[in-house]
Design a protein around this motif. Sequence first.
Motif, short mmCIF file in Angstrom:
data_model
loop_
_atom_site.label_atom_id
_atom_site.label_comp_id
_atom_site.label_asym_id
_atom_site.label_seq_id
_atom_site.Cartn_x
_atom_site.Cartn_y
_atom_site.Cartn_z
N LEU A 1 6.31 40.19 20.14
CA LEU A 1 6.31 38.29 21.08
C LEU A 1 6.92 37.06 20.22
O LEU A 1 6.08 36.98 19.16
CB LEU A 1 5.97 37.85 22.56
N ILE A 2 7.78 36.36 19.93
CA ILE A 2 7.77 35.18 19.06
C ILE A 2 7.72 34.47 20.26
O ILE A 2 8.43 34.49 22.17
CB ILE A 2 9.75 35.10 19.14
N ILE A 3 7.06 33.39 20.05
CA ILE A 3 6.75 32.23 20.64
C ILE A 3 7.24 30.36 20.10
O ILE A 3 7.61 30.59 19.13
CB ILE A 3 4.95 32.37 20.28
N GLU A 4 7.83 30.30 20.82
CA GLU A 4 8.04 29.25 20.68
C GLU A 4 8.03 27.83 21.34
O GLU A 4 7.72 28.11 22.91
CB GLU A 4 10.01 28.94 21.41
N GLY A 5 7.09 26.53 21.20
CA GLY A 5 5.99 25.42 21.33
C GLY A 5 6.01 24.46 21.03
O GLY A 5 7.24 24.00 20.38
N LYS A 6 5.25 23.70 21.44
CA LYS A 6 5.29 22.31 21.17
C LYS A 6 3.73 21.79 20.30
O LYS A 6 3.05 22.29 21.77
CB LYS A 6 6.24 21.14 21.35
N TYR A 7 3.39 21.18 19.43
CA TYR A 7 2.51 20.30 20.14
C TYR A 7 2.65 18.57 19.23
O TYR A 7 3.56 18.52 18.18
CB TYR A 7 1.49 20.62 18.87
N TYR A 8 1.84 17.61 19.58
CA TYR A 8 2.20 16.48 19.33
C TYR A 8 0.96 15.90 18.65
O TYR A 8 0.18 15.47 18.78
CB TYR A 8 2.73 15.51 20.38
N LEU A 9 0.80 15.24 17.64
CA LEU A 9 0.44 13.98 16.97
C LEU A 9 0.19 12.55 16.53
O LEU A 9 1.21 12.22 16.63
CB LEU A 9 0.45 15.04 15.54
N LYS A 10 -1.07 12.49 16.47
CA LYS A 10 -0.83 10.23 16.73
C LYS A 10 -2.23 10.74 15.88
O LYS A 10 -3.29 11.26 16.43
CB LYS A 10 -0.79 10.15 17.65
N ILE A 11 -1.69 9.38 14.83
CA ILE A 11 -3.23 8.86 14.13
C ILE A 11 -3.21 7.42 14.73
O ILE A 11 -2.01 6.76 15.31
CB ILE A 11 -2.98 8.45 12.69
N ASP A 12 -4.49 6.82 15.25
CA ASP A 12 -4.36 5.47 16.03
C ASP A 12 -5.27 5.01 14.88
O ASP A 12 -6.67 5.44 14.96
CB ASP A 12 -4.71 5.26 17.64
N PRO A 13 -5.52 3.67 15.00
CA PRO A 13 -7.42 2.73 15.35
C PRO A 13 -8.36 3.54 16.56
O PRO A 13 -7.49 3.46 17.42
CB PRO A 13 -6.67 0.95 15.17
N GLN A 14 -9.54 3.49 15.14
CA GLN A 14 -10.69 3.56 16.52
C GLN A 14 -10.39 3.50 17.40
O GLN A 14 -10.52 1.86 17.22
CB GLN A 14 -11.64 3.60 15.49
N GLY A 15 -11.23 3.85 18.49
CA GLY A 15 -11.04 3.20 19.95
C GLY A 15 -9.81 3.27 21.15
O GLY A 15 -9.52 2.76 22.05
N GLU A 16 -8.55 3.48 19.94
CA GLU A 16 -7.73 3.04 20.74
C GLU A 16 -6.10 4.52 20.54
O GLU A 16 -5.55 4.37 21.54
CB GLU A 16 -6.46 2.19 19.76
N GLY A 17 -6.74 5.66 20.71
CA GLY A 17 -6.08 6.56 20.44
C GLY A 17 -5.84 7.43 22.79
O GLY A 17 -5.11 7.97 21.96
#
Length: 1016
Positions: A834-850
Amino acid sequence: MGPVRLALLAVVALAAAGEAVYIPYNTSAGVVAGKLNVHVVPHTHDDVGWLKTVDQYYVGSNNSIQGACVQNVLDSLIPALLKDENRKFIYVEQAFFQRWWRNQNDMIKDTVKGLISSGRLELINGGMCMHDEATVHYIDMIDQTTLGHKFIKEEFGQIPRIGWQIDPFGHSAVQAYLLGAEVGFDAFYFFRIDYQDRDTRKETKELEVVWRGSKSFGSSADIFAGIFPKNYEPPPGDFYFEVDDDSPVVQDDPLLFDYNVEERVNDFVAAALAQANITRTNHIMFTMGTDFKYQYAESWFRNMDKLIHYVNKDGRINALYSTPSIYTDAKYAANEQWPLKTNDFFPYADNPNAYWTGYFTSRPALKRYVRMMSGYYLAARQLEFFKGKSKSGPTTDYLGDALALAQHHDAVTGTEKQHVANDYAKRLSIGYTRAQELVSTSLACLTELGSKSHCSSPTTKFSQCLLLNITYCPPSQTDFSKGKSLVVLVYNSLGWKREDVLRVPVFSDSIVVHDSEGREVESQLLPIASASLNIRDKHVKAYLGTSPGAKPKFWLAFPVSVPPLGFNTYFVSSMKKSASVSSKSTIYSSQGSENSNLQVGQGNLKLQYNAAGAFSLYSDSRTLIEANFEQKYKYYIGQDGNGSDPQASGAYIFRPNGTVPIKTDSQVPLTVLRGPIVDEVHQQINSWIYQITRVYKGKDYVETEFIVGPVPTDDGNGKEVAAEIVSNMATNKTFYTDSSGRDFIKRIRDYRSEWKIEVHQPIAGNYYPVNLGIYVEDGNKELSVLVDRSIGGSSIKDGQIELMLHRRLLHDDGRGVAEALNETVCLDNQCEGLIIEGKYYLKIDPQGEGSRWRRTFGQEIYSPLLLAFSEQDGGNWANSHIPKFSAMDPTYSLPDSVALLTLQELEDGSVLLRFAHLYEAGEHKDLSALASVDLKRVFPNKKIGKIIETSLSANQERAAMEKKRLKWKVQGPPADGKVVRGGPMDPSKLVIELGPMEIRTFIVNFERSISGKQLL
């Protein structure tokens, strides 16, 4: 001489005289003060699919796999209960019970209603299935429970008050407070917790606790939680009484050989005393049953009648027919203070090398399908409400039923046999097809002028593209050269305005996009990667049985803006080369530029790659964040079970036997696509992993698309493939994962807050379920990763996050499924992994704002924009259609902290309405505050005639539920802090308040127009 001995001597004396003796068994015992009370609870555990499909289990077919027939269980149960008014039974899985109920005549239905109203047959838990707690989303948990509770209330007037989650593989905090306390349950019973935790709790008599699952709700959502000491089966001592079981029956006829009453009584008493030694109060529960038992119910009840009769004659203990409700009331009456449990029961291990953390990722394609259908079901019910629920046409009901089954703890978990996984997918597909028809009709009604009243047969035809992720969308791949244009209707099921970028596959490079007001919209053409086209050709034919036809050349990307709870329309047409057309992406290869770093990103967010083609720097000019990090891949070799411990890695168990880093092929250059809307970096990681990293001009996160597979196994090794994000953040062994998409729970590597863990599996033992996201923090910044499906994740080293994307294994892990997790796709008699296609998402925020991004964007991942396609030939669409629509007041949107979870018209015309606060108490400095929703502005064109607040599952009024729910005493100091909840709603103002993490449910009756038609 004991009373049992005296009774036996009398019986033997009569027998010696040659008389046969009728023994009336006394089963009338209730609770006896001052004695050990053994609550005998007859039950069956009926999986709605596992080794056989749900229908095979019900009718009893395919018995070469497993001899199980739920129809037999229910057919034989009723006459067995009628034989003795003291006999009792509990039944759980509504998917089976409702199948059976539909086939009964009125006489049997009346009999069953009598048994239920008298408490002799109790429907507990009450959902369509016994849902999983790790790989399910809280919205699906609510929906499937509501479906079951609705039936029980309507047919029997009953409200389940006990949670019975005896088989899921670990237990979530969301189950305890949301699917427990908030549906009105007084207690919650289960079995599977870590073996070390169980041993500790036995020693301290803490198998029964008060579980405080929510930091935001504190003690207001406490629930009594009972953990079974061994399993959910009869106690030690051989008390299995199916006709083909090996346990000795209670043989009390002295004229026959093998008389064994005293022996059986002693076995029962010994088991009771042993359990009493690890249990508080003088009440214990014996779970008399297990998987698919009571196919001949009288065999069980005959023996239990005898045991209760003779055990009570013996007098050392008191045995009684009981239910978990009776048991719970007895525990409550003891007026005991109970130990406190917080957080959850993950991960679960049943021995040192068997962590049940593999199923967090098993069958990742099915997990994605379930999540897609869940978001679609939410949107489809909204559109069904706008149109008016049909009595004869297509509805969302079949999809709701299919999704309910898919939440079962052997469905979305990926722990079923392959043919059963296929059955779940088939049901989802049928449900989607029917809902798709309803959605298309509803959208057509909304777009056609004059649809202000009920609409039944619109002329506009819309189609949808479920296989868009593999670049297959027939409507968008038509020839625009003859004056035709593609109409793209974009529906937003969220309660706030949404800005996003759409991508549709097209053939032509001379294309222009216009919005609903005729303005040209900036757009970009991106060549479709060959890796994507290869998937398209194979999988379209495999799924649809037909060849997909000519391959599109480009992704057309363009920004859209869609009002809350509404749609906007966009038009794609061909344009002469000389005119303003969609921008072609600039294509750039990293080959030949070894000495220079590469930067992508047209907006605030920039990514920098080093000369080796690896991520090196993330910088955001708005937040002034700069951080070094890398993206990498690796795989774990699945243990084959041939060592000193035969435990293999399989569908349930993650047991790695070494880690292999996946080196990127340095000979294959990066391909960079640049344009006005999005920059993409394409990387062929190895021969079976392809990655596309995207940075959108108007967005402040990184999107990573992965194509993984077929995972090779020609070296004889199963593999478990993980993506890694590696930073230099000092995270002190700590990371955070969500609980069923809701609360975030703090995790510390190699540590459990309530017991001392002995670490045998440092990788598998630190994996947790991820439904929404996972993040780490270092005091200065937060690194968050959000996912598009349920997945296993961890932080195995400081500063690192990993997600297990795919598993392909060659050995069974010995937990009953008897099949290796080796998924394949077959085409023209050729099968490959089986082939899997998908996504994940990344972000870096100042502490407390994520948290703002995690909550807001997390909701957008769950509820993607719904696309519907039509065709315009010449003419002006706006002359005959409404191009833009919002059900809400045009000047209003829901607060950033609130989501609309349910807007669903019920069969009686009333409407089920649910709103959720998305933030925990203290999670965000502004958005964790009390929020309010103005219903008059949510429904500006409708008048609310009546509104009642209910429990979460909508089967009782909220006020009545809170009044009768048991309040348990807890050891230790009182709970800290004030709980913020919304106040009662004033029916004249119609404003709903929501405190942090609060979900409020209402049944609404709208006033109808004079003609009785639904108003839009």
